[in-house]
Design a protein around this motif. Sequence first.
Motif, mmCIF file in Angstrom:
data_model
loop_
_atom_site.group_PDB
_atom_site.id
_atom_site.type_symbol
_atom_site.label_atom_id
_atom_site.label_comp_id
_atom_site.label_asym_id
_atom_site.label_seq_id
_atom_site.Cartn_x
_atom_site.Cartn_y
_atom_site.Cartn_z
ATOM 1 N N LEU A 100 -6.458 25.996 -2.334
ATOM 2 C CA LEU A 100 -5.775 25.958 -0.686
ATOM 3 C C LEU A 100 -4.796 26.186 -1.288
ATOM 4 O O LEU A 100 -4.748 24.994 -1.536
ATOM 5 C CB LEU A 100 -6.133 25.357 0.517
ATOM 6 N N GLY A 104 -1.333 24.858 4.167
ATOM 7 C CA GLY A 104 -2.558 24.830 3.949
ATOM 8 C C GLY A 104 -3.442 24.313 5.183
ATOM 9 O O GLY A 104 -3.371 23.137 5.387
ATOM 10 N N ILE A 106 -6.865 22.123 6.107
ATOM 11 C CA ILE A 106 -8.349 22.037 5.003
ATOM 12 C C ILE A 106 -9.325 21.958 5.891
ATOM 13 O O ILE A 106 -9.064 21.332 7.044
ATOM 14 C CB ILE A 106 -8.655 20.590 4.728
ATOM 15 N N ASP A 165 -14.585 25.619 1.131
ATOM 16 C CA ASP A 165 -13.459 26.664 0.934
ATOM 17 C C ASP A 165 -12.559 25.516 1.074
ATOM 18 O O ASP A 165 -12.493 24.625 2.837
ATOM 19 C CB ASP A 165 -14.241 28.012 2.031
ATOM 20 N N THR A 166 -11.412 25.579 1.350
ATOM 21 C CA THR A 166 -10.621 24.823 1.348
ATOM 22 C C THR A 166 -9.966 23.391 1.137
ATOM 23 O O THR A 166 -9.125 23.014 1.468
ATOM 24 C CB THR A 166 -9.947 24.871 2.914
#
Length: 281
Positions: A100, A104, A106, A165-166
Amino acid sequence: MRLVSYDDGRAGQLIGEDEIVPLAGTMRSVIERWARDGARPTPLYDEVISLRDAELRTPVADPSKIIAAPVNYRDHQVEMNVDAQVGALGFFLEAPSSLLDPGGTIQLPYHDRRFDQEGELAVIIGRTARMVGEREALEYVFGYTGLLDITMRGGEDRSTRKSFDTFTPMGPVLVTADEFGDPGNVELRCWVNGQLRQHANTADLIWSVAQLISYASSVTTLYPGDIVTTGTPAGVGPIQAGDDIRLELSGIGLPLTARVAADDTIACPTSGRDRRPVAPA
């Protein structure tokens, strides 16, 4: 040098705290030139960009792998109440797609599981490494940066619990090894909503950076741009939507920040909630 990736993936040199001088190519090409002939990045001084006008990106966006050290601080071993540490566990892999950009968001995937923050020092590999010894291991390091290893607590495999993801914010600054100095004396601080949760020094690592690289290279070939993250100290704790996380590492400069959201959560389909390791209260 203090380097950043920004906007569409361009690489730049950070000057002071608020200016970027573009470099030729991306961070990937910068690392590959260094791996090939030891060349330092070449700033393009005909252009200077204000940091506030740039969108910072994760320093290396496309590693072939992220190698992570489990239980690499004694105090974290104690707080998790586990018998094994890195010397018995080796390493695990995280999905590169979990990276990430700094600043950004989460995104938590489930509304019925616990998620924790873990602040870490990360290593960017600069040369292809296979079966390297501890004494020469640091010669394969291009630089260092900050990394947040977000984890879901429970009994699922580590690579699953940390690969959403993230879940791997990284950056914002990559400091080249020649300027960074000793990775065995880095002060780490991590805050959640302004509350200091983690404060440690990499002098307390169970396996040093050199040991981690040497061991990892005995298992799998490390390629330029690969990431080796060194583990987290005590102080992990739950995060939830609306939280702000801030990680600072001495020698890096700018902090790594991330927000937490839970925009599209579902019930977790696996049953690892009550399986070890159980996080501290």
